[in-house]
Design a protein around this motif. Structure first.
Motif, mmCIF file in Angstrom:
data_model
loop_
_atom_site.group_PDB
_atom_site.id
_atom_site.type_symbol
_atom_site.label_atom_id
_atom_site.label_comp_id
_atom_site.label_asym_id
_atom_site.label_seq_id
_atom_site.Cartn_x
_atom_site.Cartn_y
_atom_site.Cartn_z
ATOM 1 N N ARG A 29 5.329 -5.901 -1.768
ATOM 2 C CA ARG A 29 6.042 -7.065 -2.331
ATOM 3 C C ARG A 29 6.055 -8.244 -1.365
ATOM 4 N N ALA A 30 5.990 -7.947 -0.050
ATOM 5 C CA ALA A 30 5.984 -9.004 0.961
ATOM 6 C C ALA A 30 4.566 -9.450 1.326
ATOM 7 N N ASP A 31 3.573 -8.992 0.571
ATOM 8 C CA ASP A 31 2.164 -9.309 0.824
ATOM 9 C C ASP A 31 1.685 -8.827 2.194
#
Length: 93
Positions: A28-30
């Motif tokens: 989700r935070a890449d």
């Protein structure tokens, strides 16, 4: 409390579930390399479990690692891994 399970699989250990959760957060935070590391660690604990394999597949796709993605996709598509059985007309119902 029992861990989430995928149909036809055993629950993940607490350690593996924590690694999967960390991998999902990294996705989700890449942070795709970190995510892949966490999913790979979880797969070391549970080599045949579909949850870390699927997370690893998502990370591999995000990293553009087509070889790793193909390998994980093949593991997830194993013929003996049946998550549901379609109702067939010949079932007599």
């Amino acid at each position: 409390p029992p861990q989430e399970t995928q149909a036809g699989s055993q629950p993940l250990s607490q350690e593996a579930q924590t690694l999967v959760n960390q991998g999902n957060a990294a996705l989700r935070a890449d942070l795709y390399e970190e995510a892949m590391e966490r999913f790979q660690q979880a797969m070391e604990i549970h080599p045949d479990h579909p949850v870390p394999q699927f997370g690893g597949l998502m990370a591999a796709i995000a990293l553009g690692d087509s070889a790793q993605a193909r390998e994980l996709r093949a593991k997830l598509a194993k013929p003996d891994r049946i998550f549901w059985k379609p109702k067939m007309e010949s079932d007599g119902e």
